[in-house]
Design a protein around this motif. Structure first.
Motif, PDB file in Angstrom:
ATOM      1  N   ARG B  56     -37.351 -42.844  73.765  1.00 48.36           N
ATOM      2  CA  ARG B  56     -38.185 -41.450  74.193  1.00 48.36           C
ATOM      3  C   ARG B  56     -39.172 -41.275  73.305  1.00 48.36           C
ATOM      4  NH1 ARG B  56     -35.842 -42.884  77.611  1.00 48.36           N
ATOM      5  NH2 ARG B  56     -34.389 -41.834  78.993  1.00 48.36           N
ATOM      6  N   LEU B  57     -39.365 -41.636  71.868  1.00 52.77           N
ATOM      7  CA  LEU B  57     -40.071 -41.277  71.072  1.00 52.77           C
ATOM      8  C   LEU B  57     -41.399 -42.157  71.485  1.00 52.77           C
ATOM      9  CD1 LEU B  57     -38.061 -41.297  67.561  1.00 52.77           C
ATOM     10  CD2 LEU B  57     -39.465 -39.425  68.832  1.00 52.77           C
ATOM     11  N   ALA B  58     -41.277 -43.517  71.917  1.00 50.54           N
ATOM     12  CA  ALA B  58     -42.250 -44.350  72.154  1.00 50.54           C
ATOM     13  C   ALA B  58     -42.898 -43.523  73.430  1.00 50.54           C
ATOM     14  CB  ALA B  58     -41.757 -45.452  72.336  1.00 50.54           C
ATOM     15  N   GLN B  59     -42.161 -43.035  74.406  1.00 48.14           N
ATOM     16  CA  GLN B  59     -42.556 -42.317  75.448  1.00 48.14           C
ATOM     17  C   GLN B  59     -43.506 -41.222  75.351  1.00 48.14           C
ATOM     18  OE1 GLN B  59     -39.616 -41.494  78.392  1.00 48.14           O
ATOM     19  NE2 GLN B  59     -40.793 -39.663  79.172  1.00 48.14           N
ATOM     20  N   LEU B  60     -43.095 -40.179  74.621  1.00 50.34           N
ATOM     21  CA  LEU B  60     -43.776 -38.892  73.918  1.00 50.34           C
ATOM     22  C   LEU B  60     -44.804 -39.421  73.168  1.00 50.34           C
ATOM     23  CD1 LEU B  60     -40.637 -36.937  73.207  1.00 50.34           C
ATOM     24  CD2 LEU B  60     -42.047 -36.646  75.211  1.00 50.34           C
ATOM     25  N   THR B  61     -44.837 -40.561  72.335  1.00 51.17           N
ATOM     26  CA  THR B  61     -46.057 -40.773  71.315  1.00 51.17           C
ATOM     27  C   THR B  61     -47.078 -41.417  72.652  1.00 51.17           C
ATOM     28  OG1 THR B  61     -44.493 -41.372  69.646  1.00 51.17           O
ATOM     29  CG2 THR B  61     -47.021 -42.129  69.821  1.00 51.17           C
ATOM     30  N   GLY B  62     -46.589 -42.122  73.431  1.00 53.52           N
ATOM     31  CA  GLY B  62     -47.641 -42.784  74.399  1.00 53.52           C
ATOM     32  C   GLY B  62     -48.102 -41.600  75.167  1.00 53.52           C
ATOM     33  N   ALA B  63     -47.302 -40.429  75.454  1.00 55.23           N
ATOM     34  CA  ALA B  63     -48.086 -39.704  76.459  1.00 55.23           C
ATOM     35  C   ALA B  63     -48.966 -38.266  75.373  1.00 55.23           C
ATOM     36  CB  ALA B  63     -46.894 -38.798  76.936  1.00 55.23           C
ATOM     37  N   GLY B  64     -49.093 -38.496  74.319  1.00 58.43           N
ATOM     38  CA  GLY B  64     -49.900 -37.787  73.403  1.00 58.43           C
ATOM     39  C   GLY B  64     -48.922 -36.618  72.934  1.00 58.43           C
ATOM     40  N   VAL B  65     -47.763 -36.346  73.380  1.00 57.73           N
ATOM     41  CA  VAL B  65     -46.983 -35.406  72.895  1.00 57.73           C
ATOM     42  C   VAL B  65     -46.742 -35.111  71.346  1.00 57.73           C
ATOM     43  CG1 VAL B  65     -44.957 -34.179  73.255  1.00 57.73           C
ATOM     44  CG2 VAL B  65     -46.165 -35.128  75.254  1.00 57.73           C
ATOM     45  N   ILE B  66     -46.473 -36.409  70.698  1.00 57.17           N
ATOM     46  CA  ILE B  66     -46.046 -36.500  69.341  1.00 57.17           C
ATOM     47  C   ILE B  66     -47.033 -37.663  68.685  1.00 57.17           C
ATOM     48  CG2 ILE B  66     -43.862 -35.715  69.710  1.00 57.17           C
ATOM     49  CD1 ILE B  66     -42.676 -38.548  69.455  1.00 57.17           C
ATOM     50  N   GLU B  67     -47.066 -37.421  67.563  1.00 53.97           N
ATOM     51  CA  GLU B  67     -47.733 -38.717  66.793  1.00 53.97           C
ATOM     52  C   GLU B  67     -47.023 -39.368  65.733  1.00 53.97           C
ATOM     53  OE1 GLU B  67     -51.210 -36.632  65.132  1.00 53.97           O
ATOM     54  OE2 GLU B  67     -52.661 -37.110  66.829  1.00 53.97           O
ATOM     55  N   ARG B  68     -47.123 -40.502  65.593  1.00 61.51           N
ATOM     56  CA  ARG B  68     -46.345 -41.120  64.260  1.00 61.51           C
ATOM     57  C   ARG B  68     -47.151 -41.017  63.128  1.00 61.51           C
ATOM     58  NH1 ARG B  68     -45.025 -46.490  62.677  1.00 61.51           N
ATOM     59  NH2 ARG B  68     -42.968 -46.780  62.624  1.00 61.51           N
ATOM     60  N   HIS B  69     -46.456 -40.632  62.017  1.00 55.44           N
ATOM     61  CA  HIS B  69     -47.246 -40.586  60.762  1.00 55.44           C
ATOM     62  C   HIS B  69     -46.479 -41.407  59.786  1.00 55.44           C
ATOM     63  CE1 HIS B  69     -49.776 -36.697  61.386  1.00 55.44           C
ATOM     64  NE2 HIS B  69     -49.652 -37.186  62.557  1.00 55.44           N
ATOM     65  N   ARG B  70     -47.385 -42.316  59.096  1.00 49.74           N
ATOM     66  CA  ARG B  70     -46.518 -43.185  58.245  1.00 49.74           C
ATOM     67  C   ARG B  70     -47.272 -43.027  56.827  1.00 49.74           C
ATOM     68  NH1 ARG B  70     -47.303 -48.342  56.094  1.00 49.74           N
ATOM     69  NH2 ARG B  70     -45.280 -49.695  56.267  1.00 49.74           N
ATOM     70  N   THR B  71     -46.450 -42.400  55.739  1.00 45.18           N
ATOM     71  CA  THR B  71     -46.689 -42.179  54.370  1.00 45.18           C
ATOM     72  C   THR B  71     -46.741 -43.404  53.596  1.00 45.18           C
ATOM     73  OG1 THR B  71     -45.467 -40.017  54.680  1.00 45.18           O
ATOM     74  CG2 THR B  71     -46.063 -40.360  52.759  1.00 45.18           C
ATOM     75  N   PRO B  72     -47.925 -43.964  52.994  1.00 46.67           N
ATOM     76  CA  PRO B  72     -47.653 -45.075  52.520  1.00 46.67           C
ATOM     77  C   PRO B  72     -46.563 -44.866  51.150  1.00 46.67           C
ATOM     78  CG  PRO B  72     -49.774 -43.972  51.881  1.00 46.67           C
ATOM     79  CD  PRO B  72     -49.058 -43.310  53.010  1.00 46.67           C
ATOM     80  N   GLY B  73     -46.262 -46.135  50.288  1.00 46.24           N
ATOM     81  CA  GLY B  73     -45.372 -46.058  49.259  1.00 46.24           C
ATOM     82  C   GLY B  73     -44.173 -46.776  49.727  1.00 46.24           C
ATOM     83  N   TRP B  74     -43.229 -46.827  48.716  1.00 50.20           N
ATOM     84  CA  TRP B  74     -42.066 -47.659  49.022  1.00 50.20           C
ATOM     85  C   TRP B  74     -40.858 -46.742  48.766  1.00 50.20           C
ATOM     86  CZ3 TRP B  74     -41.086 -51.596  51.800  1.00 50.20           C
ATOM     87  CH2 TRP B  74     -39.868 -52.155  51.762  1.00 50.20           C
ATOM     88  N   PRO B  75     -39.984 -46.540  49.611  1.00 55.08           N
ATOM     89  CA  PRO B  75     -39.970 -47.299  51.097  1.00 55.08           C
ATOM     90  C   PRO B  75     -41.158 -46.100  52.009  1.00 55.08           C
ATOM     91  CG  PRO B  75     -38.019 -46.013  50.838  1.00 55.08           C
ATOM     92  CD  PRO B  75     -38.507 -45.918  49.555  1.00 55.08           C
ATOM     93  N   PRO B  76     -41.895 -47.186  52.691  1.00 53.20           N
ATOM     94  CA  PRO B  76     -42.588 -46.279  53.665  1.00 53.20           C
ATOM     95  C   PRO B  76     -41.768 -45.146  54.526  1.00 53.20           C
ATOM     96  CG  PRO B  76     -42.314 -48.402  54.550  1.00 53.20           C
ATOM     97  CD  PRO B  76     -41.567 -48.460  53.273  1.00 53.20           C
ATOM     98  N   ARG B  77     -42.316 -43.956  54.530  1.00 57.47           N
ATOM     99  CA  ARG B  77     -41.679 -42.890  55.317  1.00 57.47           C
ATOM    100  C   ARG B  77     -42.404 -42.528  56.474  1.00 57.47           C
ATOM    101  NH1 ARG B  77     -37.925 -39.598  53.861  1.00 57.47           N
ATOM    102  NH2 ARG B  77     -38.915 -37.753  54.734  1.00 57.47           N
ATOM    103  N   VAL B  78     -41.574 -42.636  57.674  1.00 56.43           N
ATOM    104  CA  VAL B  78     -42.319 -42.169  58.882  1.00 56.43           C
ATOM    105  C   VAL B  78     -41.857 -41.025  59.405  1.00 56.43           C
ATOM    106  CG1 VAL B  78     -42.566 -43.015  61.428  1.00 56.43           C
ATOM    107  CG2 VAL B  78     -42.755 -44.853  59.813  1.00 56.43           C
ATOM    108  N   ARG B  79     -42.772 -40.212  59.867  1.00 55.42           N
ATOM    109  CA  ARG B  79     -42.477 -38.776  60.496  1.00 55.42           C
ATOM    110  C   ARG B  79     -43.034 -38.812  61.752  1.00 55.42           C
ATOM    111  NH1 ARG B  79     -45.524 -35.062  58.556  1.00 55.42           N
ATOM    112  NH2 ARG B  79     -46.986 -36.343  57.424  1.00 55.42           N
ATOM    113  N   TYR B  80     -42.685 -38.118  62.678  1.00 53.20           N
ATOM    114  CA  TYR B  80     -43.292 -37.761  64.068  1.00 53.20           C
ATOM    115  C   TYR B  80     -43.560 -36.350  64.192  1.00 53.20           C
ATOM    116  CZ  TYR B  80     -41.135 -42.424  65.282  1.00 53.20           C
ATOM    117  OH  TYR B  80     -40.795 -43.532  65.444  1.00 53.20           O
ATOM    118  N   VAL B  81     -44.864 -36.217  64.591  1.00 55.69           N
ATOM    119  CA  VAL B  81     -45.357 -34.870  64.394  1.00 55.69           C
ATOM    120  C   VAL B  81     -45.756 -34.233  65.858  1.00 55.69           C
ATOM    121  CG1 VAL B  81     -47.159 -33.204  63.427  1.00 55.69           C
ATOM    122  CG2 VAL B  81     -46.136 -35.258  62.177  1.00 55.69           C
ATOM    123  N   LEU B  82     -45.607 -33.125  66.153  1.00 56.44           N
ATOM    124  CA  LEU B  82     -45.864 -32.476  67.499  1.00 56.44           C
ATOM    125  C   LEU B  82     -47.368 -32.247  67.594  1.00 56.44           C
ATOM    126  CD1 LEU B  82     -44.649 -31.192  70.028  1.00 56.44           C
ATOM    127  CD2 LEU B  82     -44.624 -29.187  68.972  1.00 56.44           C
TER     128      LEU B  82
END
Lengths: 108, 108
Positions: B56-82
């Motif tokens: 569902r996250l891939a579907q909503l990202t592909g539809a432009g509804v959410i974006e995947r944000h990756r924060t550099p550093g270790w461990p890399p943190r990923v957030r999904y933003v509306l």
């Protein structure tokens, strides 16, 4: 947004009612006309096979969106009439149309 | 209602974006929070398997509804933003929720 996930989520109920290819287009004809016979719908939606149109009419009837009215006499005439609940779908279809149009324009 | 059936009907576009079991519930979390990490979503939606939530996250990202944000550093943190387009789905989801609730209450 209302309380947590209900046994049957209202959004799922609406999606199930509108689900299936062509259902929104059949519904749009009813929102335009208020009522129609099978042949009027078939003429207005030439892309739909008889089976798909019959299935969608059964789906919308089962969902309480339209009602099947049979006029006695020979030959018996059947009309499908939009119900109050069907008319209440207008804001749903309009908001979906607006979001979809904006999305399509964004994709260019 | 706008002109006749377009090559890709806007309502179909919206239905495809919201389609798939649980998609509306994942979207509702984003409409509530604005953004979330995978584990926050997983905790908020225990009924969803990892596979379904990832799909569902891939579907909503592909539809432009959410974006995947990756924060550099270790461990890399990923957030999904509306996104703005995601926020624009609020009236669609609300009108579907209202119709579905009225429908469910009518069925008692």
């Amino acid at each position: 947004m209302p309380p947590d996930h209900e046994p049957r989520c209202p959004v799922d109920i609406t999606l199930a009612t509108l689900g299936g290819r062509w259902t929104p287009l059949v519904l749009r004809e009813f929102l335009r006309r208020g009522q129609a016979t099978y042949s009027e719908l078939s003429a207005a939606l030439p892309a739909l096979s008889d089976k798909v149109l019959s299935d969608r009419l059964a789906q919308l009837t089962g969902a309480g969106v339209i009602e099947r009215h049979r006029t006695p006499g020979w030959p018996p005439r059947v009309r499908y009439v939009l119900t109050g609940q069907g008319r209440a779908l207008e804001p749903v279809v309009r908001s979906m149309w607006e979001w979809g149009t904006a999305r399509r324009d964004a994709l260019g």
